[in-house]
Design a protein around this motif. Structure first.
Motif, PDB file in Angstrom:
ATOM      1  N   PHE A  46       0.832  -1.202   0.000  1.00  0.00           N
ATOM      2  CA  PHE A  46       0.000   0.000   0.000  1.00  0.00           C
ATOM      3  C   PHE A  46       0.867   1.253   0.000  1.00  0.00           C
ATOM      4  O   PHE A  46       0.590   2.226  -0.729  1.00  0.00           O
ATOM      5  N   ALA A  47       1.927   1.236   0.821  1.00  0.00           N
ATOM      6  CA  ALA A  47       2.820   2.400   0.889  1.00  0.00           C
ATOM      7  C   ALA A  47       3.511   2.643  -0.451  1.00  0.00           C
ATOM      8  O   ALA A  47       3.782   3.798  -0.823  1.00  0.00           O
ATOM      9  N   GLN A  48       3.815   1.575  -1.181  1.00  0.00           N
ATOM     10  CA  GLN A  48       4.445   1.732  -2.501  1.00  0.00           C
ATOM     11  C   GLN A  48       3.457   2.267  -3.531  1.00  0.00           C
ATOM     12  O   GLN A  48       3.816   3.079  -4.393  1.00  0.00           O
ATOM     13  N   ASP A  49       2.217   1.835  -3.459  1.00  0.00           N
ATOM     14  CA  ASP A  49       1.233   2.168  -4.485  1.00  0.00           C
ATOM     15  C   ASP A  49       0.555   3.522  -4.259  1.00  0.00           C
ATOM     16  O   ASP A  49      -0.025   4.088  -5.194  1.00  0.00           O
ATOM     17  N   ALA A  98     -12.508   5.859  -4.223  1.00  0.00           N
ATOM     18  CA  ALA A  98     -12.785   4.864  -5.261  1.00  0.00           C
ATOM     19  C   ALA A  98     -11.518   4.120  -5.666  1.00  0.00           C
ATOM     20  O   ALA A  98     -11.539   2.909  -5.918  1.00  0.00           O
ATOM     21  N   THR A  99     -10.394   4.846  -5.703  1.00  0.00           N
ATOM     22  CA  THR A  99      -9.124   4.217  -6.092  1.00  0.00           C
ATOM     23  C   THR A  99      -8.676   3.209  -5.029  1.00  0.00           C
ATOM     24  O   THR A  99      -8.242   2.102  -5.347  1.00  0.00           O
ATOM     25  N   VAL A 100      -8.788   3.617  -3.771  1.00  0.00           N
ATOM     26  CA  VAL A 100      -8.402   2.710  -2.682  1.00  0.00           C
ATOM     27  C   VAL A 100      -9.323   1.493  -2.646  1.00  0.00           C
ATOM     28  O   VAL A 100      -8.871   0.348  -2.447  1.00  0.00           O
ATOM     29  N   GLY A 120      -4.073  -5.828  -3.426  1.00  0.00           N
ATOM     30  CA  GLY A 120      -4.631  -5.541  -2.113  1.00  0.00           C
ATOM     31  C   GLY A 120      -4.657  -6.741  -1.187  1.00  0.00           C
ATOM     32  O   GLY A 120      -4.946  -6.608   0.011  1.00  0.00           O
ATOM     33  N   ILE A 121      -4.367  -7.912  -1.729  1.00  0.00           N
ATOM     34  CA  ILE A 121      -4.261  -9.128  -0.911  1.00  0.00           C
ATOM     35  C   ILE A 121      -2.994  -9.857  -1.347  1.00  0.00           C
ATOM     36  O   ILE A 121      -3.001 -11.028  -1.712  1.00  0.00           O
TER      37      ILE A 121
END
Length: 317
Positions: free
Chosen positions: A176-179, A189-191, A200-201
């Motif tokens: 998540f921190a990279q993206d 909406a993006t998250v 995300g998994i």
């Protein structure tokens, strides 16, 4: 000319006489694997018939006698188990008949009965249901007036490793921190889309099929209640294996696994707490086995009620 009565009377009984050089008392003598039908109420009031295998034994305390009367034990088992449902009173009466038929040879008797009990279990969400076969092993013994009754079963469940879950969450956080640039505002909406993607998994915790082997001793005056025992354990664990599974059931099972992270130690303590609250049980022994997907070996924990002179927790198969 021999009549049938004379022939029977003349049949030799070599088991009645000990061989002098082999004289000695024996702890138990009998038969195992006797095929017999049994009738059993699992606790719901319905008596179901099952195919069972029984073991029937008495001790041989007379060193001057060569053997016991095997056929007497067989006939007593066959008649009693075919005629009456399995209850504490029925089993005590049967063991008493073992000793009565061997009153010149034995002062202890024991009986084991093994079968499977089918219990209908509901699906988690869909409204369907299916059958689960729970193995049942009943063991009873009679020494003088001391009657002891125990039974056991197994509960199969899923266990998700807490350590693996924490490591997986860390990897997801790092991804998540990279993206997502911390200096920019997040777009809902993006998250949301990211959480629904494979990124995300990124990592998933390992889970495995696990088995809780239970052995319980019924308190004096208590009764068999397999369904109540299984219900207590399955509710304590939260993730028993399922029967009928639609997509909504599988999703509910995934949620249950994520909400019930447990090491084998956690599982053993959950079951221990649940069975401690059952007044029908005088004692219990638990063996929890997590059949690891990470290792080629199993993670195992034991627990017991801890009563004086009770089961204890010596590791055993």
């Amino acid at each position: 000319m021999y009549t049938q009565e004379n022939t029977v009377r003349l049949l030799p009984d070599v088991a009645h006489h000990a061989q002098p050089h082999l004289a000695g008392a024996l702890d138990w003598v009998g038969m195992d694997g006797i095929e017999v039908p049994v009738s059993f109420d699992a606790g719901d009031g319905d008596i179901h018939r099952a195919s069972a295998r029984a073991g029937a034994f008495v001790n041989l305390h007379r060193p001057d006698k060569r053997g016991i009367h095997m056929s007497r034990l067989y006939l007593l088992v066959e008649r009693a188990l075919s005629a009456r449902p399995l209850t504490a009173d029925a089993l005590r009466d049967l063991l008493g008949s073992f000793l009565e038929s061997h009153k010149d040879l034995s002062d202890r008797a024991c009986l084991s009965i093994r079968f499977e009990q089918l219990v209908r279990r509901p699906a988690l969400r869909s409204g369907n249901s299916g059958w689960r076969a729970y193995p049942v092993c009943i063991e009873a013994s009679l020494v003088g007036e001391a009657f002891l009754l125990e039974y056991g079963t197994e509960v199969v469940y899923s266990s998700t490793c807490p350590a693996s879950a924490a490591l997986s969450r860390q990897l997801i956080q790092e991804q998540f921190a990279q993206d997502f640039d911390a200096s920019r505002p997040l777009d809902h909406a993006t998250v949301l889309a990211w959480l629904g993607s494979e990124r995300g998994i990124l990592a998933t915790p390992h889970a495995q099929r696990s088995v809780a082997r239970l052995r319980v001793r019924i308190a004096e005056g208590g009764k068999f209640n397999l369904i109540a025992l299984v219900d207590r354990v399955e509710q304590a664990l939260g993730t028993p294996v399922q029967t009928a599974v639609k997509r909504e059931d599988e999703q509910a099972f995934a949620l249950a696994n994520g909400s019930n992270l447990m090491f084998c130690e956690d599982a053993a303590r959950r079951i221990q707490k649940a069975l401690d609250a059952d007044a029908n049980l005088g004692d219990f022994h638990i063996r929890v086995e997590h059949q690891e997907s990470l290792h080629p070996h199993d993670a195992v924990a034991y627990a017991s009620k801890g009563v004086a002179g009770g089961f204890g927790s010596v590791p055993q198969a």
